[in-house]
Design a protein around this motif. Structure first.
Motif, short mmCIF file in Angstrom:
data_model
loop_
_atom_site.label_atom_id
_atom_site.label_comp_id
_atom_site.label_asym_id
_atom_site.label_seq_id
_atom_site.Cartn_x
_atom_site.Cartn_y
_atom_site.Cartn_z
N PRO A 1 0.81 -1.22 0.00
CA PRO A 1 0.00 0.00 0.00
C PRO A 1 0.85 1.28 0.00
CG PRO A 1 -0.93 -1.60 1.52
CD PRO A 1 0.37 -2.18 1.04
N THR A 2 2.01 1.25 0.65
CA THR A 2 2.81 2.46 0.73
C THR A 2 3.45 2.81 -0.61
OG1 THR A 2 3.20 2.24 3.09
CG2 THR A 2 4.82 3.53 1.86
N LEU B 1 2.63 1.79 -3.49
CA LEU B 1 1.62 1.97 -4.54
C LEU B 1 0.83 3.25 -4.32
CD1 LEU B 1 0.21 -1.66 -4.97
CD2 LEU B 1 1.63 -0.38 -6.58
N GLY B 2 1.11 3.94 -3.21
CA GLY B 2 0.39 5.19 -2.93
C GLY B 2 -1.08 4.97 -2.68
N MET B 3 -1.44 3.85 -2.06
CA MET B 3 -2.86 3.58 -1.81
C MET B 3 -3.36 4.48 -0.69
SD MET B 3 -3.31 -0.45 -2.31
CE MET B 3 -4.84 -0.15 -3.13
N PRO B 4 -4.68 4.69 -0.64
CA PRO B 4 -5.24 5.48 0.46
C PRO B 4 -4.79 4.90 1.80
CG PRO B 4 -6.95 4.90 -1.15
CD PRO B 4 -5.71 4.15 -1.55
N GLY B 5 -4.26 5.77 2.65
CA GLY B 5 -3.87 5.33 4.00
C GLY B 5 -2.46 4.79 4.14
N GLY B 6 -1.76 4.57 3.03
CA GLY B 6 -0.38 4.08 3.13
C GLY B 6 0.53 5.18 3.66
N LEU B 7 1.51 4.82 4.49
CA LEU B 7 2.41 5.83 5.08
C LEU B 7 3.87 5.45 4.88
CD1 LEU B 7 0.68 6.48 8.54
CD2 LEU B 7 0.64 7.98 6.55
N PRO B 8 4.74 6.44 4.67
CA PRO B 8 6.16 6.15 4.48
C PRO B 8 6.92 6.09 5.80
CG PRO B 8 5.74 8.49 4.18
CD PRO B 8 4.42 7.87 4.55
N VAL B 9 7.80 5.11 5.93
CA VAL B 9 8.71 5.05 7.08
C VAL B 9 10.12 4.96 6.50
CG1 VAL B 9 9.40 3.75 9.13
CG2 VAL B 9 6.98 3.87 8.50
N PRO C 1 2.67 7.30 -8.13
CA PRO C 1 1.30 7.04 -7.69
C PRO C 1 0.75 8.01 -6.64
CG PRO C 1 2.78 5.38 -6.79
CD PRO C 1 3.59 6.20 -7.75
N LYS C 2 1.58 8.67 -5.89
CA LYS C 2 1.07 9.58 -4.87
C LYS C 2 0.81 10.98 -5.42
CE LYS C 2 4.53 9.02 -1.96
NZ LYS C 2 5.34 8.08 -2.74
N PRO D 1 4.82 15.78 5.94
CA PRO D 1 4.34 15.70 7.32
C PRO D 1 4.23 14.27 7.85
CG PRO D 1 2.55 16.32 5.84
CD PRO D 1 3.77 16.22 5.00
N ASP D 2 4.37 13.28 6.98
CA ASP D 2 4.30 11.89 7.44
C ASP D 2 5.63 11.41 8.02
OD1 ASP D 2 1.64 11.35 6.80
OD2 ASP D 2 2.14 10.94 4.70
#
Lengths: 444, 470
Positions: free
Chosen positions: A46-47, A49-57, A94-95, A279-280
């Motif tokens: 999900p991250t 692929l830029g899916m809704p709710g995916g977050l980068p770490v 994708p994002k 901001p993530d």
């Protein structure tokens, strides 16, 4: 095209992108191995692929490696840094934004020395790679496909000052940079696959000042092409300047078949990427101690190793240049050379045979085995020294003209004479011994 | 009416087998069938048979259950991805999107044994404070169906208020949990930034978004919170700072200094609301707490900082809904969402960012400093949640500026990353609920829950139900 009557100076800076070979991607846990993936979109989540709710770490290793590259290139390190979002629309992104670094890159203000002078490094930053677009025809329909195996792979960008004065210097810089990245064992820099990508900003001026325009040649995938593209641009721009025309500020590509650059996109004004801190991802704070310890971890760089090996083992530079591939190989070779010296085998001879692939050598090689291989290769039949002296005498007598040439300073005839001696003596010879005996005879 | 009982009461009944999870789930579906057509609290419901099966399993496992949430029906604001239903975020752009993965908060609740019933209505993408800006049916307030339930988590608050569900997970970026809690007479907790993982939350504004519980009482909130907190390796902004069992000390007798920020009580505040809040303050004073006036002068810029930050971030977060994926055109974005994307893009544009986005970030730092200073004079702050009573449907959606000002007292709390609890404080003469918020230092949820719980021991506002279910 005619040559320029005026004397123009090349003003060139490079932007080099290189993928890092961390185990996982830059901002997620997906496998980082885009070139060996058995099928498209396999290493995705999900991250990336830029899916809704995916977050980068962020990937700590990739950050550490970027800073180490900066230290190797004499850069200063920002103790406080952050990631920013760079917005643009493209189907492989994708994002709708790329996570990159804007005003506070990890590394800045470094340099690399080349044979034509010092090239300043403006900055080195870390970002995520994009997906890959494939344009295909499927069932008679033209389609564009996206493969996100590469999306989110850590990518460093090394930007230089406009210090490069010749096309050859640009290529030298690029090759050296690749060597350092490989040597640090942080990237493969496979140019064919896009693991390392070159961009050159090229302009000409009568002085060394920055002119009011620049032409960007993008997506060059070999150092040779880069050299050709810069040379081509120098000619093209000189013609325009001689006509009192200012070359258009634009992005051009390199056509390797036609050996020309071609216009891709003109930049009317700077694109607005609407950068702002991601901001993530919390900002990053390093300590001086941390940077110091990474600096200590740094292996001595290829140039240092070449001079060390020269001094310690008497290895010729042309051999060490070829052998210094990465830091692991360097450590292993060092121990092989040391062991060889102990056994009275010349390390330089071993180096030569490794390069000529006469002895097996890989990362798992043991120094004793390598030396044993070398000794087996050079096992020579005992040679009666009186037979050798006699044979040499016969050859010299039979080839008086060659002897005369040698005495006139044409030392290359020695190869011919060595060959003649070897033909006369059928056994396996220690050629260095034959050579020294031959030289002795010639000098007398 | 089982779902009127607290979670701990239900947990006891489930363990003594006097009530089954199947009973609770069945009641939830019955009430939803009865009231949802009037209130539009849900966008998606799970298949009832499937959920009953899950409830039966929960009943079989009740003796081994470790969490008090085991077998309790709940809902999610439709801003969280889950695998059981579609996820729309209230927008046609995502209509029919079935997520291949689930949010951390959803995973934690499932692991606790709680049972998801469905997904609640909201202002699309969290853009709004009235649940009118939804691409589905306009959300209604159970206390007066001609009025808004607040928003953006309006569906969740209305569903709790009308006892369709035991609790819900809302999302608060600038008041989206507190505002509807206040308007629907329910309790809601905006957690400190980082307290609960945001992974799987459809981002509105990443530096302001918070994931929090909504329920009938503070006690229920504490119980749910305990199950959803913690550091998440998938969210770099999540924290394990001061994680605690919020239930243990809930009943602890405390004596606190309560600060009233004078800027929250000025002319912008509806006198009807002010009167109710001041009565609540009196109640605390009578119970032995000290009340002091404090000042946070920069609060007058709070809503500007909030919108400049939030809209800049949302313009970026919305970029992925470009029409290439998810099947629907971005033309389907609502006017409110387009407005927010345009404002945010403008604030981030070259030549304007220095004066807008960057200045807002500088002011944000200053505002945080002022809050820190205020907290030197008191333990918590007490303030109204919204300046006015729930608006008539249509009133706010036609007046975007007024709609923005609804966040006057809530937005600045997100800007500062603080925690804030919204609880019922009374009713107007027309029987419209009014809530108050208790604002705490970052990661001081426990303190707020104690104070809020104490208030609910002294008052019965939170027990009142709308006539629609009586």
């Amino acid at each position: 095209m005619t040559d320029s009557p005026k004397n123009y100076q090349l003003i060139c800076g490079l932007e080099v992108h290189a993928e890092l070979k961390t185990k996982s991607k830059m901002f997620c846990g997906c496998k980082n191995d885009p070139f060996h993936a058995p099928k498209p979109n396999l290493y995705t989540c999900p991250t990336c692929l830029g899916m809704p709710g995916g977050l980068p770490v962020p990937n700590k290793k990739a950050i550490e490696w970027t800073i180490k590259l900066g230290l190797a290139l004499n850069c200063k390190i920002n103790l406080f840094s952050k990631f920013d979002r760079k917005h643009y629309f493209y189907p492989d992104l994708p994002k709708g934004y790329q996570i990159s670094q804007y005003d506070i890159p990890f590394c800045y203000d470094g340099y690399m020395d080349t044979s034509e002078g010092r090239v300043g490094i403006t900055r080195i930053h870390l970002e995520e790679d994009t997906g890959k677009l494939l344009h295909k025809t499927i069932k008679n329909e033209k389609v564009s496909l996206v493969d996100f195996n590469r999306g989110g792979v850590p990518l460093v960008e090394v930007v230089t000052e406009p210090d490069i004065k010749t096309a050859a210097q640009a290529a030298e810089y690029g090759r050296k940079l690749r060597k350092i990245i490989r040597y640090l064992d942080i990237g493969n820099c496979d140019m064919q696959k896009g693991g390392m990508r070159l961009e050159a900003n090229i302009s000409l001026n009568e002085t060394s000042d920055l002119p009011e325009y620049k032409v960007e040649v993008k997506n060059i995938n070999s150092f040779k092409y880069m050299e050709q593209a810069i040379n081509y641009e120098m000619k093209r721009q000189a013609v325009l300047l001689n006509d009192d025309k200012i070359p258009t500020q634009e992005t051009r590509g390199w056509d390797a078949n036609k050996q020309v650059t071609f216009s891709q996109r003109t930049k009317e004004s700077a694109e607005d990427y609407r950068y702002f801190p991601d901001p993530d991802i919390p900002p990053l704070q390093f300590t001086k101690e941390q940077i110091e310890s990474w600096k200590k971890d740094l292996p001595s760089l290829p140039e240092q190793v070449i001079s060390d090996w020269k001094e310690e083992f008497n290895i010729e530079e042309r051999y060490s240049q070829l052998l210094i591939d990465n830091v692991q190989a360097k450590a292993l070779l060092g121990s092989i050379f040391a062991a060889a010296q102990k056994e009275n085998v010349k390390p330089n001879d071993i180096a030569k045979e490794i390069i000529n692939k006469n002895i097996k050598f890989n990362k798992d090689s043991k120094s004793q085995e390598v030396i044993a291989d070398y000794q087996q290769l050079h096992q020579t039949d005992d040679l009666d020294s009186s037979v050798l002296t006699k044979t040499i005498g016969q050859i010299l007598t039979a080839n008086q003209d060659a002897v005369t040439k040698y005495q006139a300073g044409k030392t290359q005839v020695i190869g011919f004479l060595l060959g003649q001696v070897a033909q006369k003596l059928p056994q396996k010879l220690d050629m260095s011994l034959v050579r020294s005996e031959l030289l002795k005879a010639l000098e007398n | 009416m089982l779902l009127d009982k607290s979670i701990s009461q239900l947990a006891k009944l489930l363990r003594s087998k006097k009530v089954s999870s199947v009973d609770l789930v069945t009641e939830a579906y019955d009430r939803i069938a009865d009231l949802n057509p009037q209130l539009n609290s849900f966008i998606s419901l799970r298949d009832k048979e499937e959920v009953i099966k899950e409830a039966k399993k929960a009943d079989e496992g009740i003796d081994q259950a470790t969490s008090l949430l085991h077998g309790i029906p709940y809902s999610l604001k439709d801003a969280y991805v889950n695998k059981e239903t579609q996820t729309t975020c209230g927008s046609q752009v995502l209509d029919g999107f079935n997520s291949p993965y689930e949010a951390t908060v959803q995973k934690k609740l499932k692991d606790s044994g709680a049972i998801l019933i469905g997904k609640n209505n909201l202002d699309a993408w969290g853009h709004g404070g009235s649940t009118e800006n939804t691409d589905y049916k306009v959300g209604k307030n159970p206390w007066d169906i001609t009025r808004i339930p607040g928003g953006s988590s309006g569906g969740s608050a209305a569903a709790i208020s009308s006892r369709m569900i035991s609790f819900s997970i809302g999302e608060d970026t600038g008041g989206s949990i507190r505002n509807p809690s206040s308007m629907c007479n329910t309790s809601g907790l905006k957690v400190s930034y980082g307290r609960v993982s945001r992974y799987g939350t459809i981002s509105y504004a990443s530096s302001l978004d918070s994931v929090g519980p909504m329920a009938k009482s503070v006690e229920d909130l504490a119980l749910v919170l305990k199950n959803i907190i913690g550091k998440d390796k998938l969210d770099a902004t999540s924290s394990n700072n001061n994680d605690t069992d919020y239930l243990t000390d809930l009943n602890k007798k405390v004596s606190k200094t309560i600060g009233l920020p004078k800027e929250f009580f000025d002319e912008g505040l509806d006198p009807k609301v002010k009167e109710i809040i001041l009565k609540a303050v009196k109640k605390y004073e009578d119970a032995g707490h000290k009340v002091v006036e404090v000042s946070i002068p920069l609060i007058k810029y709070g809503v500007s900082i909030y919108y400049l930050t939030g809209l800049s971030e949302t313009s970026s977060n919305m970029a992925r809904y470009d029409g290439v994926r998810y099947g629907h055109s971005r033309q389907l974005l609502s006017d409110e969402t387009k407005r927010r994307i345009m404002l945010g893009s403008y604030a981030l544009s070259a030549g304007y960012a220095d004066e807008l986005y960057k200045k807002a970030q500088q002011a944000r730092t200053k505002l945080i400093e002022e809050f820190t200073k205020a907290f030197k004079e008191c333990d918590v702050l007490l303030a109204p949640v919204t300046p006015s009573i729930p608006a008539k449907i249509g009133e706010l959606i036609n007046d975007p500026l007024k709609s923005f000002l609804e966040d006057l007292y809530t937005g600045p709390i997100n800007v500062a990353g603080l925690t804030s609890l919204s609880i019922p404080a009374g009713f107007t003469q027309d029987k419209l609920p009014v809530g108050m918020q208790l604002i705490g230092k970052r990661f001081h949820e426990a303190e707020l829950l104690q104070l809020g719980h104490a208030y609910q021991q002294l008052t019965n506002w939170h027990l009142e139900k709308p006539s629609i279910i009586q």
